[in-house]
Design a protein around this motif. Sequence first.
Motif, PDB file in Angstrom:
ATOM      1  N   ASN A 185       0.808  -1.223   0.000  1.00 23.29           N
ATOM      2  CA  ASN A 185       0.000   0.000   0.000  1.00 23.29           C
ATOM      3  C   ASN A 185       0.841   1.272   0.000  1.00 23.29           C
ATOM      4  O   ASN A 185       0.301   2.383   0.047  1.00 23.29           O
ATOM      5  CB  ASN A 185      -0.937   0.007   1.220  1.00 23.29           C
ATOM      6  CG  ASN A 185      -2.021  -1.035   1.115  1.00 23.29           C
ATOM      7  OD1 ASN A 185      -2.363  -1.489   0.029  1.00 23.29           O
ATOM      8  ND2 ASN A 185      -2.578  -1.433   2.255  1.00 23.29           N
ATOM      9  N   GLY A 186       2.155   1.100  -0.025  1.00 16.22           N
ATOM     10  CA  GLY A 186       3.034   2.255  -0.088  1.00 16.22           C
ATOM     11  C   GLY A 186       3.065   3.088   1.177  1.00 16.22           C
ATOM     12  O   GLY A 186       3.350   4.287   1.141  1.00 16.22           O
ATOM     13  N   VAL A 187       2.790   2.462   2.330  1.00 19.08           N
ATOM     14  CA  VAL A 187       2.799   3.191   3.600  1.00 19.08           C
ATOM     15  C   VAL A 187       4.249   3.453   3.999  1.00 19.08           C
ATOM     16  O   VAL A 187       5.069   2.540   4.078  1.00 19.08           O
ATOM     17  CB  VAL A 187       2.072   2.387   4.705  1.00 19.08           C
ATOM     18  CG1 VAL A 187       2.098   3.163   6.016  1.00 19.08           C
ATOM     19  CG2 VAL A 187       0.635   2.103   4.285  1.00 19.08           C
ATOM     20  N   GLU A 188       4.561   4.699   4.277  1.00 21.45           N
ATOM     21  CA  GLU A 188       5.943   5.104   4.536  1.00 21.45           C
ATOM     22  C   GLU A 188       6.306   5.150   6.015  1.00 21.45           C
ATOM     23  O   GLU A 188       7.487   5.239   6.363  1.00 21.45           O
ATOM     24  CB  GLU A 188       6.207   6.467   3.904  1.00 21.45           C
ATOM     25  CG  GLU A 188       6.161   6.465   2.381  1.00 21.45           C
ATOM     26  CD  GLU A 188       7.242   5.581   1.768  1.00 21.45           C
ATOM     27  OE1 GLU A 188       8.335   5.455   2.371  1.00 21.45           O
ATOM     28  OE2 GLU A 188       6.994   4.993   0.694  1.00 21.45           O
ATOM     29  N   GLY A 189       5.307   5.133   6.915  1.00 22.78           N
ATOM     30  CA  GLY A 189       5.611   5.180   8.338  1.00 22.78           C
ATOM     31  C   GLY A 189       4.350   5.271   9.165  1.00 22.78           C
ATOM     32  O   GLY A 189       3.239   5.383   8.633  1.00 22.78           O
ATOM     33  N   GLY A 190       4.513   5.201  10.489  1.00 19.34           N
ATOM     34  CA  GLY A 190       3.371   5.264  11.389  1.00 19.34           C
ATOM     35  C   GLY A 190       3.510   4.265  12.519  1.00 19.34           C
ATOM     36  O   GLY A 190       4.556   3.623  12.695  1.00 19.34           O
ATOM     37  N   SER A 191       2.441   4.116  13.296  1.00 15.29           N
ATOM     38  CA  SER A 191       2.444   3.213  14.444  1.00 15.29           C
ATOM     39  C   SER A 191       1.741   1.901  14.118  1.00 15.29           C
ATOM     40  O   SER A 191       0.740   1.880  13.390  1.00 15.29           O
ATOM     41  CB  SER A 191       1.755   3.874  15.642  1.00 15.29           C
ATOM     42  OG  SER A 191       2.491   4.982  16.103  1.00 15.29           O
ATOM     43  N   ILE A 192       2.269   0.828  14.675  1.00 16.21           N
ATOM     44  CA  ILE A 192       1.644  -0.498  14.603  1.00 16.21           C
ATOM     45  C   ILE A 192       1.430  -0.959  16.039  1.00 16.21           C
ATOM     46  O   ILE A 192       2.391  -1.005  16.824  1.00 16.21           O
ATOM     47  CB  ILE A 192       2.538  -1.500  13.852  1.00 16.21           C
ATOM     48  CG1 ILE A 192       2.830  -1.005  12.429  1.00 16.21           C
ATOM     49  CG2 ILE A 192       1.886  -2.889  13.824  1.00 16.21           C
ATOM     50  CD1 ILE A 192       3.935  -1.779  11.735  1.00 16.21           C
ATOM     51  N   VAL A 193       0.201  -1.265  16.404  1.00 15.15           N
ATOM     52  CA  VAL A 193      -0.105  -1.631  17.786  1.00 15.15           C
ATOM     53  C   VAL A 193      -0.593  -3.071  17.860  1.00 15.15           C
ATOM     54  O   VAL A 193      -1.267  -3.563  16.958  1.00 15.15           O
ATOM     55  CB  VAL A 193      -1.165  -0.684  18.401  1.00 15.15           C
ATOM     56  CG1 VAL A 193      -0.599   0.724  18.535  1.00 15.15           C
ATOM     57  CG2 VAL A 193      -2.443  -0.659  17.570  1.00 15.15           C
ATOM     58  N   LEU A 194      -0.241  -3.733  18.962  1.00 15.26           N
ATOM     59  CA  LEU A 194      -0.633  -5.124  19.202  1.00 15.26           C
ATOM     60  C   LEU A 194      -1.313  -5.210  20.563  1.00 15.26           C
ATOM     61  O   LEU A 194      -0.664  -5.465  21.582  1.00 15.26           O
ATOM     62  CB  LEU A 194       0.575  -6.058  19.148  1.00 15.26           C
ATOM     63  CG  LEU A 194       1.267  -6.211  17.780  1.00 15.26           C
ATOM     64  CD1 LEU A 194       2.244  -5.083  17.507  1.00 15.26           C
ATOM     65  CD2 LEU A 194       1.976  -7.560  17.676  1.00 15.26           C
ATOM     66  N   PRO A 195      -2.631  -4.980  20.636  1.00 12.32           N
ATOM     67  CA  PRO A 195      -3.325  -4.995  21.931  1.00 12.32           C
ATOM     68  C   PRO A 195      -3.464  -6.405  22.502  1.00 12.32           C
ATOM     69  O   PRO A 195      -3.630  -7.379  21.768  1.00 12.32           O
ATOM     70  CB  PRO A 195      -4.702  -4.408  21.583  1.00 12.32           C
ATOM     71  CG  PRO A 195      -4.894  -4.734  20.133  1.00 12.32           C
ATOM     72  CD  PRO A 195      -3.526  -4.651  19.520  1.00 12.32           C
TER      73      PRO A 195
END
Length: 361
Positions: A185-195
């Motif tokens: 999807n061409g996502v360049e950055g951000g947060s990934i959360v694992l609840p």
Amino acid sequence: MKNFLASLAVGAAVTALAAGSAYAQSGSVANAVGGYSFDDAAKEADGTKGFHSNDGVLTFAIVTHTAGNGFFDPVYAGALTAANLIGAKILLLGSESPVDDPARAIEITNQILQDPNLDGLIMTTPQAGAYDDIVRAAEDLGIPIATTNSFDGGILNRNGISHTGQDASAAAIAGEALVKCLMDNGVEGGSIVLPNSTAMGNIEVNNRVSSAYGAIVAGLQAAGKLDAFTVDAGPEGVGVDADPNDPVNAIVGLFESRGDVVGAFAGNNVFTPALAQAVAQTGMTGKICAYGFDLGPAQQEALKAGNLTGALGQQPFLQGFWPVMQLYLEIDRGISAANLDTRAQLVTKDNVAAVGKRFEN
């Protein structure tokens, strides 16, 4: 003309020979090298139906730690299918709670051990270290045990007790898929959360989250993108603490507090439907790579709606079917501790329609 007729005759002879050899079944084996016949060897032992309770029928019980949310429905279906095949009786038992309730399952297990008709016990073991007394009691009574679904590696006589279930490392499949989703999807950055909630006491779920976390970090690192993302699985790598009694709002809170969530993974049947609902409520459908666990009705609907990108199935029908067969084989054949890893099946919107056939979800 003579040559033509001769050729026909030879062809007919070859055809007849081939037909004859098919009926002869060249290479077939009628008896064992030890001298006994396979027909006799395939028969049930004379004393099997009279094992332990000596009432003429084998009675097994299967006890799970949450019968209230539908995940174990195909497990029960698998257990009943196996029991019907071998002419046994199966008692389908479990905590009535829709969330993990190991304490209630232990209470039910201790009760069923008092049943004089019981010949074998199948139980889930999500709370590590809590089942040794049950194993001792069953051994004293002469009742064999098989564990299923959740794995307690330190349970008393672990190497003598068969286990059917998915190794938690299979969650890495979802972690890898999540990274691929981000890159595609061409996502360049951000947060990934694992609840997750360690308060639930389910070591198996904790290990799943840890495995997914490791795969996400490794995948991003291999893609040269790790520095652009924040992967949050809590201080111990087993999940960001979230309230299992209000999981939707807990995950919504995670999304809002981070403000840049692009990916998420949930490790069980409590937090996965909640993740899908949180995605829908926050308007993030199609904008986030959201992966979860199990393939119950809620997960399937979420996949179809796009609120989940993917979910891992652990072939739960097998988690009911094989333990029954294992107990039967232990009683009838003396075969014990034959483990079965049910692995993981990644399901997405593209193939979710194929899931659920014959009650296997």
